[in-house]
Design a protein around this motif. Structure first.
Motif, short mmCIF file in Angstrom:
data_model
loop_
_atom_site.label_atom_id
_atom_site.label_comp_id
_atom_site.label_asym_id
_atom_site.label_seq_id
_atom_site.Cartn_x
_atom_site.Cartn_y
_atom_site.Cartn_z
N THR A 149 0.83 -1.20 0.00
CA THR A 149 0.00 0.00 0.00
C THR A 149 0.86 1.25 0.00
O THR A 149 0.60 2.20 -0.74
CB THR A 149 -0.93 0.02 1.23
OG1 THR A 149 -1.55 -1.26 1.37
CG2 THR A 149 -1.99 1.10 1.10
N VAL B 118 -7.42 1.38 3.65
CA VAL B 118 -7.31 -0.07 3.43
C VAL B 118 -8.47 -0.75 4.15
O VAL B 118 -8.68 -0.52 5.34
CB VAL B 118 -5.97 -0.61 3.96
CG1 VAL B 118 -5.90 -2.13 3.78
CG2 VAL B 118 -4.80 0.06 3.26
N ASP C 229 -7.72 0.74 -1.16
CA ASP C 229 -7.03 -0.54 -1.18
C ASP C 229 -8.02 -1.57 -0.63
O ASP C 229 -8.14 -1.76 0.58
CB ASP C 229 -5.76 -0.49 -0.34
CG ASP C 229 -4.96 -1.78 -0.41
OD1 ASP C 229 -5.53 -2.82 -0.80
OD2 ASP C 229 -3.76 -1.77 -0.05
#
Length: 368
Positions: A83, A125, A151
């Protein structure tokens, strides 16, 4: 050995792959097109691109947004390093924000203090298949005119409110790695509803190639991030079974909760009313008096494979050296890294396996 995870590969998956191999048309063929169309339909998005990995999807997302040197991107401190690595690869600056320990996603109450005039994007995320608090993130993005790159590597099928994750921001990125609910081996998916972004993604994914008036040209220095046709062929039958695969994980997670939920030195996953968690990972948090690494080794002796969940980026050599991050800068991320534990989950398990894993963990922890 009870494996932590195992891809669910059906006979139809294998037949599809054999069909492609026998055809000789191995790259960007009919199965890639079908996979992209199926994902568009499932997520309700305009554009979907099959790519060589989830990391490639993230990298392409930042390139398509024009993010580069001089820009800052906000990233949760607890995630797989990919990431943040893609932020570094485009020459931008990674700004880490701590997580909360209920959903293991970015702590949205701490994002605003990390925003500067150089901030160009937030990369939430959806950790372990749990949706991040997208309402807070959207509000901040609108207030400061920031892009959102989701993400969603672990979270195909997860929802915040009534909307699937990966569809809130400018771009959403998914992984098709073998640890995920569906897999192409290595692979990923990038989705967007914006035509201009989609045009750039298509160009950069395939060497910078553009077709105009039936003529081919190379307009940018692009990359080769294409997915092969036999990888897509492997993935399509799994995508068709995604609802069943997710339901299996949710059922197993509930079974774990029944066995482990009242154990004083274990914090089981929190389920939120307005979020659908797909449990890419069943991740527990151990109390500080438990030696997590010793527990991993002990469970291995009992033929149970477990592992830690993700990395605390502020504790990794690259990010601590470059940005002088300390463990104390993101304490929740660090605690999740050293006391978190991922348990086996997936179609390769049955109820007896979950019961055995849970009872073994409780027996080992009774010694503490």
């Amino acid at each position: 050995m009870i494996k932590l995870s195992k891809p669910y590969i059906t006979d139809q998956c294998i037949s599809n792959v054999v069909e492609v191999l026998r055809s000789g048309n191995l790259v960007q063929g009919q199965f890639v097109n079908q996979l992209e169309n199926d994902v568009k339909s499932y997520l309700g998005v305009k554009h979907a691109f099959a790519v060589s990995s989830g990391t490639a999807a993230l990298h392409l997302a930042l390139i398509a947004l024009g993010i580069g040197p001089g820009d800052e991107v906000i990233v949760p401190a607890f995630t797989f390093p990919a990431t943040a690595n893609v932020v570094e690869l485009v020459g931008a600056t990674t700004v880490l924000v701590d997580i909360n320990l209920d959903d293991f996603c970015i702590d949205t109450s701490k994002i605003e203090q990390a925003i500067t005039p150089k901030t160009k994007a937030i990369m939430p995320v959806h950790e372990f298949g749990q949706a991040a608090k997208m309402d807070d993130i959207i509000q901040l993005a609108q207030k400061y005119n920031l892009n959102i790159v989701e993400d969603a590597a672990c979270a195909l099928g997860a929802e915040f409110g009534s909307k699937k994750v990966g569809t809130f921001g400018e771009l959403g990125c998914f992984s098709l790695h073998p640890r995920k609910a569906i897999t192409s081996g290595e692979g990923g998916i990038l989705v967007t509803n914006k035509d201009d972004i989609a045009e750039k993604v298509a160009m950069y994914r395939n060497h910078g190639i553009v077709y105009k008036d039936s003529k081919l040209d190379f307009e940018v220095a692009g990359l080769n991030y294409r997915l092969t046709d036999f990888q897509a062929a492997l993935c399509i039958p799994q995508l068709e079974m995604l609802t069943e695969l997710i339901e299996c994980r949710i059922k197993q997670a509930n079974f774990y909760n029944d066995f482990l939920g009242c154990t004083s030195n274990i914090k089981t996953p929190v389920v939120f009313d307005n979020r659908k968690m797909v449990f890419q990972t069943y991740h527990i948090l151990l109390s500080d008096d438990i030696n997590r690494d010793l527990l991993i080794a002990t469970l291995k002796e009992h033929e149970i494979e477990v592992n830690f969940g993700a990395q605390a980026l502020n504790a990794l050599k690259y990010y601590s050296n470059k940005y002088s991050y300390k463990y104390s800068d993101c304490p929740n991320a660090f605690r999740a890294r050293v006391q978190g534990l991922a348990l086996p989950l997936g179609m390769h398990l049955n109820d007896a396996d979950i019961k055995y894993i849970s009872s073994t963990i409780k027996k080992v922890l009774c010694k503490y």
